[in-house]
Design an enzyme around this catalytic site. Structure first.
Site, PDB file in Angstrom:
ATOM      1  N   HIS A  98      17.393 -22.303  52.264  1.00  6.01           N
ATOM      2  CA  HIS A  98      18.578 -21.682  52.852  1.00  6.01           C
ATOM      3  C   HIS A  98      19.763 -22.636  52.695  1.00  6.01           C
ATOM      4  CE1 HIS A  98      21.349 -20.128  55.899  1.00  6.01           C
ATOM      5  NE2 HIS A  98      20.689 -18.984  55.824  1.00  6.01           N
ATOM      6  N   GLU A 170      22.841 -15.629  48.722  1.00  7.62           N
ATOM      7  CA  GLU A 170      23.705 -15.862  49.878  1.00  7.62           C
ATOM      8  C   GLU A 170      24.898 -16.720  49.463  1.00  7.62           C
ATOM      9  OE1 GLU A 170      21.569 -18.054  52.904  1.00  7.62           O
ATOM     10  OE2 GLU A 170      21.176 -19.665  51.488  1.00  7.62           O
TER      11      GLU A 170
END
Length: 260
Positions: A98, A170
């Site tokens: 992430h 993302e």
């Protein structure tokens, strides 16, 4: 129907009491919905996983994802959690790389490649995150950066191994900022990721690509309708039961639309 994914990433929010209350409210509502081929996941803090696992059935409407794991099988790594530990408490997948971990924990692509392999060895699904910073995009390096992240994080993997994971795009500049990538950008980048994987692992590989970046009930219908978008990695909008259920229903509706 192609499987769709919705992952609620709670990051460092909620006490255990709040997490259990969330599940007790969510589960009856979710069980009343025919989720079909939709995979619904929650990624809470490590400390909540065991308690939440007791409330769910592995074959039920919702599954658990861990926010991270260590790349080694075991060892003297104080403060770390192994993939094997997670797999024994009904955890179905792990977020890998992430952007917040890349940024704050300085995780690089070579480390992430080890984590992906470790997660696969334990039978869980890796959710590999990729995405460019605002500076990268302004400098026209967004595709170069994302391609490098994918190539290096999947280094040495076979097509069969890669087919077991999912990718989450993302854009760093759209995470927690309220900024959302335009549909043109989302479509362009999801297509680029798809082509990068096809070129590297063969034309038959089908890796789901999720969008993560300030996705909420107001913009989800448009995002989930975009080509090559197999669902969402959701942050803030996953912290409230009502908004999370709205996203489940929107993704199901769009999945059914595409199926027909």
């Amino acid at each position: 129907m192609e499987k769709k994914y919705l992952i609620g990433n709670w990051k460092m929010y909620k006490t255990t009491k709040e997490a259990i209350a969330f599940m007790q409210q969510l589960l009856p509502t979710l069980e009343a919905i025919d989720t079909g081929s939709l995979g619904v996941f929650l990624a809470p803090s490590f400390v909540h996983l065991s308690d939440m696992a007791k409330l769910i059935d592995r074959k039920g409407p919702i599954q658990l994802v861990a926010q991270n794991c260590h790349h080694e099988a075991e060892g003297a790594f104080t403060g770390e959690v192994s993939a094997a530990m997670l797999s024994t408490i009904k955890v179905s997948g792990v977020l890998i790389g992430h952007s917040e971990r890349r940024m704050y924990q300085k995780e690089d692509n070579s480390l992430l490649a080890k984590k992906v392999k470790r997660v696969l060895k334990t039978g869980m699904q890796p959710f590999l995150c990729c995405g460019e910073s605002l500076e990268d995009r302004k400098n026209g390096k967004h595709k170069t950066i994302v391609k490098q992240q994918l190539q290096e994080s999947l280094c040495g993997m076979t097509p069969d191994e890669v087919a077991k994971l999912a990718v989450a795009y993302e854009p760093v500049w759209a995470i927690g900022t309220g900024e959302v990538a335009s549909l043109d950008i989302i479509t362009e980048m999801h297509y680029f990721i798809r082509q990068t994987l096809l070129e590297a692992y063969g034309g038959s590989i089908k890796v789901p690509i999720l969008y993560g970046g300030s996705c909420n009930p107001q913009n989800a219908a448009a995002i989930f309708s975009a080509p090559n978008v197999a669902g969402g990695l959701i942050g803030g909008a996953s912290l409230q039961v009502d908004s999370f259920i709205q996203l489940v229903k929107i993704l199901l509706e769009k999945a059914n639309d595409k199926a027909h």
